[in-house]
Design a protein around this motif. Structure first.
Motif, short mmCIF file in Angstrom:
data_model
loop_
_atom_site.label_atom_id
_atom_site.label_comp_id
_atom_site.label_asym_id
_atom_site.label_seq_id
_atom_site.Cartn_x
_atom_site.Cartn_y
_atom_site.Cartn_z
N VAL A 207 0.85 -1.18 0.00
CA VAL A 207 0.00 0.00 0.00
C VAL A 207 0.89 1.23 0.00
CG1 VAL A 207 -1.72 1.32 1.29
CG2 VAL A 207 -1.90 -1.17 1.16
N THR A 208 0.54 2.20 -0.86
CA THR A 208 1.37 3.39 -0.99
C THR A 208 0.52 4.57 -1.43
OG1 THR A 208 3.41 4.25 -2.01
CG2 THR A 208 1.96 2.91 -3.40
N THR A 209 1.19 5.68 -1.72
CA THR A 209 0.55 6.85 -2.33
C THR A 209 0.94 6.89 -3.80
OG1 THR A 209 0.52 8.13 -0.28
CG2 THR A 209 0.40 9.36 -2.34
N LEU A 210 -0.04 6.99 -4.68
CA LEU A 210 0.20 6.98 -6.12
C LEU A 210 -0.57 8.12 -6.76
CD1 LEU A 210 1.49 5.34 -8.51
CD2 LEU A 210 -0.69 4.12 -8.67
N ALA A 211 0.12 8.93 -7.56
CA ALA A 211 -0.50 10.10 -8.20
C ALA A 211 -1.15 11.01 -7.17
CB ALA A 211 -1.52 9.66 -9.26
N GLY A 212 -0.55 11.06 -6.00
CA GLY A 212 -1.08 11.90 -4.93
C GLY A 212 -2.26 11.30 -4.19
N ILE A 213 -2.63 10.08 -4.53
CA ILE A 213 -3.78 9.41 -3.90
C ILE A 213 -3.26 8.47 -2.82
CG2 ILE A 213 -5.79 7.95 -4.31
CD1 ILE A 213 -5.51 8.75 -7.31
N PRO A 214 -3.65 8.64 -1.57
CA PRO A 214 -3.16 7.78 -0.49
C PRO A 214 -3.90 6.44 -0.45
CG PRO A 214 -4.67 9.40 0.39
CD PRO A 214 -4.52 9.73 -1.08
N ASN A 215 -3.32 5.49 0.27
CA ASN A 215 -3.94 4.18 0.52
C ASN A 215 -4.31 3.42 -0.75
OD1 ASN A 215 -3.86 4.58 3.38
ND2 ASN A 215 -5.66 5.91 3.19
N VAL A 216 -3.40 3.43 -1.70
CA VAL A 216 -3.59 2.68 -2.95
C VAL A 216 -2.82 1.36 -2.83
CG1 VAL A 216 -3.06 2.63 -5.42
CG2 VAL A 216 -3.88 4.74 -4.36
N ARG A 217 -3.50 0.24 -3.08
CA ARG A 217 -2.83 -1.06 -3.05
C ARG A 217 -2.36 -1.44 -4.45
NH1 ARG A 217 -1.62 -5.03 -0.04
NH2 ARG A 217 -2.81 -4.24 1.75
N ILE A 218 -1.07 -1.71 -4.58
CA ILE A 218 -0.49 -2.12 -5.85
C ILE A 218 -0.05 -3.57 -5.73
CG2 ILE A 218 1.35 -1.74 -7.54
CD1 ILE A 218 1.45 1.17 -6.66
N THR A 219 -0.56 -4.43 -6.59
CA THR A 219 -0.19 -5.84 -6.62
C THR A 219 0.45 -6.14 -7.97
OG1 THR A 219 -2.08 -6.39 -5.21
CG2 THR A 219 -0.99 -8.21 -6.33
N ARG A 220 1.63 -6.70 -7.95
CA ARG A 220 2.33 -6.98 -9.22
C ARG A 220 1.82 -8.31 -9.78
NH1 ARG A 220 8.07 -4.32 -10.10
NH2 ARG A 220 7.98 -4.15 -12.38
N CYS A 221 0.82 -8.20 -10.63
CA CYS A 221 0.22 -9.39 -11.24
C CYS A 221 -0.58 -8.92 -12.44
CB CYS A 221 -0.68 -10.13 -10.24
SG CYS A 221 -2.15 -9.22 -9.75
N GLY A 222 -1.27 -9.83 -13.09
CA GLY A 222 -2.09 -9.45 -14.23
C GLY A 222 -2.54 -10.66 -15.02
N TYR A 223 -3.18 -10.37 -16.14
CA TYR A 223 -3.86 -11.42 -16.90
C TYR A 223 -3.43 -11.43 -18.36
CZ TYR A 223 -8.02 -14.36 -17.83
OH TYR A 223 -8.88 -15.37 -18.15
N THR A 224 -2.20 -10.93 -18.61
CA THR A 224 -1.73 -10.79 -19.98
C THR A 224 -0.43 -11.53 -20.26
OG1 THR A 224 -0.44 -8.79 -19.52
CG2 THR A 224 -2.77 -8.48 -20.10
N GLY A 225 0.27 -11.95 -19.21
CA GLY A 225 1.59 -12.54 -19.39
C GLY A 225 2.70 -11.51 -19.36
N GLU A 226 2.33 -10.23 -19.35
CA GLU A 226 3.32 -9.15 -19.29
C GLU A 226 3.58 -8.74 -17.85
OE1 GLU A 226 5.07 -8.01 -21.80
OE2 GLU A 226 3.96 -9.22 -23.27
N ASP A 227 4.68 -8.02 -17.64
CA ASP A 227 4.88 -7.36 -16.36
C ASP A 227 3.76 -6.33 -16.20
OD1 ASP A 227 5.96 -6.40 -13.98
OD2 ASP A 227 7.33 -5.03 -15.01
N GLY A 228 3.32 -6.14 -14.99
CA GLY A 228 2.25 -5.18 -14.78
C GLY A 228 1.72 -5.25 -13.37
#
Length: 405
Positions: A207-228
Motif C-alpha cells: 500500500v502506498t501513495t500513487l499520483a497523490g492518492i493515499p492508501n492505494v494497493r499495488i499488486t504486481r500481477c495481471g492477466y496478460t503474461g506481461e509485467d504489470g
C-alpha cells in the motif's frame, strides 16, 4: 491471473457505443470516462465495460499492450478482505493453497474446489499480514464466492475463532490493471518518493501513495503474461488515477477484446470456458495449484478425488493447440477435436494470435494425445483442418519474478 470470467459476444459482435446505456448492466466508477474516451460498451456479465476504444482496433490495442502498455478497468472483479488471526486457516478450508506458509506481503493463485474435486472458481489470495488477507476473485462467480467465504467464516466463528470478512463493492473500491513492458517506468513517475517497485516482485503487494492518492494497493500481477500491476483504489479516485496514468501519452486505454486475446496467448484460463465445476485441477493442468503441504494434510474440498488423480492419472487434459496449413479459419470455443476420424476433445478458447501470427486455441484432449507435437484436426464449419498440440504459453511470459538464489 485467470480472471476474465465471462464469454465475450460471439466474434465480438453486437458492439454499441457507450452512450446507449439501456440494458448494459452495472456501471463501474470509470463508466463516464469510458464514454468520453470513445469506449464501445458491452454488457459483460452484468457490467457495462468497454470492449475496445474508438482510437484503435482490438489488434492494435493488443499489440500496444505487448510492446508498450495498456490500462484496463477490471473493477467488476470481487475484492474481499478477511481479518483476524484465523483468517489464513479459514480460507485454507475452502481452497488448495498453503496460505499459512505464504510470506507476508505476497500471494498466489489458487482455486475453490467442491467435494468432487471440481473447480468452483480461481482467485488470488494476498497475505497482507498474519491477521489480514486481500482476495480478488471473478465477478461471474461473485455471489457464489461470497457465499463460500461467508460460510467458511461463519463456521470458524461458531468455533470461537477470530474472524471478520469485508466484501468491497465497485461503488466503493475500483480495480485498475496496467499491463506492459513500460508500465513499471511510467508508474514509478507517480509513486511517492519513499516507495519503489524494484523489490515488488510478481504476486507481491503493498500500500502506498500513487499520483497523490493515499492508501492505494499495488499488486504486481495481471492477466496478460506481461509485467504489470493491478491497482486497488477508492472509486472516488479511480478517474484521477487513470488520467494520471494516461498523462504521459505512453499508456493507452484497452478493453475486453484485447484482454481476452492477451490472456489466451499467455495460456491463462477463462472460468466458465476452460475450467468449471466439473473440471479438476489435474485435468486442467493446474495441479501445481495444489500445494505440497496441502497434499499431505488432505484437508481441502475434493482432496481424495484430486490426490487420487495425481496418483492414478486422468482421461483428459487441457492443452495448447495451434492450427497448421495456409490461412485456416480460427477454431473458436466448442469446435470438436478429431484424431484418426474419432472425436477426442473440444476447443474451449480460440482466436487468431496477433503476437504469434497464427491461430491458437486451448482445449481438452484424450490423455494419450497431450504431448506437444501430436497432430490432431479441428472441425470448423463441417470441414477438418490440421492442428497440433503445443506448449503454453504461446507467447513468452515477462513477469517480474524474484531473482533465483
Amino acid at each position: 491471473m485467470f480472471r476474465l470470467s465471462y464469454r465475450l459476444p460471439t466474434a465480438l459482435g453486437g458492439l454499441r457505443h457507450a452512450s446507449s446505456a439501456a440494458g448494459e448492466g452495472q456501471r463501474t466508477a470509470l463508466y463516464d470516462f469510458h464514454v468520453q474516451s470513445g469506449g464501445k460498451i458491452v454488457n459483460f456479465g452484468g457490467y457495462a465495460l468497454p470492449v475496445q476504444y474508438a482510437d484503435q482496433s482490438i489488434i492494435a490495442s493488443h499489440l500496444h499492450t505487448r510492446q508498450v502498455g495498456s490500462i484496463f478497468d477490471v473493477s467488476h472483479m470481487l475484492q474481499t478482505r478477511v481479518f483476524g488471526k484465523d483468517a489464513a486457516a479459514c480460507l485454507e478450508s475452502v481452497c488448495t493453497a498453503d496460505i499459512l506458509g505464504t510470506p507476508l506481503g505476497s500471494g498466489g493463485l489458487t482455486v475453490f474446489t467442491n467435494k468432487a474435486g471440481g473447480i468452483l472458481d480461481d482467485l488470488i489470495v494476498n497475505k497482507v499480514s498474519e491477521k489480514e488477507l486481500y482476495v480478488v476473485s471473478n465477478a461471474a462467480m461473485k455471489e457464489q464466492d461470497m457465499g463460500i467465504m461467508s460460510a467458511a467464516v461463519d463456521n470458524f466463528k461458531s468455533q470461537g475463532k477470530d474472524l471478520t470478512i469485508e466484501f468491497l463493492t465497485p461503488t466503493d473500491q475500483s480495480l485498475v490493471a496496467v499491463q506492459g513492458p513500460q508500465v513499471a517506468k511510467e508508474l514509478s513517475k507517480l509513486l511517492a518518493k519513499e516507495a519503489s517497485l524494484d523489490q515488488l516482485y510478481f504476486m507481491s503487494s503493498f500500500v502506498t501513495t500513487l499520483a497523490g492518492i493515499p492508501n492505494v494497493r499495488i499488486t504486481r500481477c495481471g492477466y496478460t503474461g506481461e509485467d504489470g500491476v493491478e491497482i486497488s483504489v477508492e472509486s472516488s479516485q479511480a478517474q484521477k488515477l487513470t488520467e494520471s496514468l494516461l498523462q504521459s501519452g505512453v499508456l493507452k486505454l484497452a478493453g475486453l477484446g484485447a484482454r481476452d486475446s492477451l490472456r489466451l496467448e499467455a495460456g491463462l484460463c477463462l472460468y466458465g470456458s476452460d475450467i468449471d465445476s466439473k473440471t479438476t485441477p489435474v485435468e486442467a493442468a493446474l495441479a501445481w495449484l495444489v500445494s505440497k503441504r496441502r497434499r499431505t494434510t488432505r484437508d481441502f474440498p475434493g482432496a481424495d478425488v484430486i490426490l487420487g488423480q495425481l496418483k492414478e492419472g486422468v482421461s483428459r487434459r487441457r492443452v495448447g493447440l495451434q492450427m497448421l496449413g495456409t490461412k485456416p479459419p480460427p477454431a473458436r470455443a466448442g469446435v470438436a477435436i478429431f484424431s484418426q476420424g474419432q472425436q477426442v476433445g473440444q476447443v474451449t478458447s480460440g482466436c487468431p494470435s496477433p503476437s504469434a501470427g497464427r491461430n491458437i486455441a486451448m482445449g481438452y484432449v484424450a490423455e494419450n494425445l497431450k504431448a506437444p507435437g501430436t497432430k490432431v484436426e479441428f472441425k470448423v464449419r463441417d470441414k477438418l483442418y490440421e492442428a497440433e498440440v503445443t506448449k503454453m504459453p504461446f507467447v513468452k511470459a515477462n513477469y517480474y519474478n524474484r531473482p533465483k538464489k
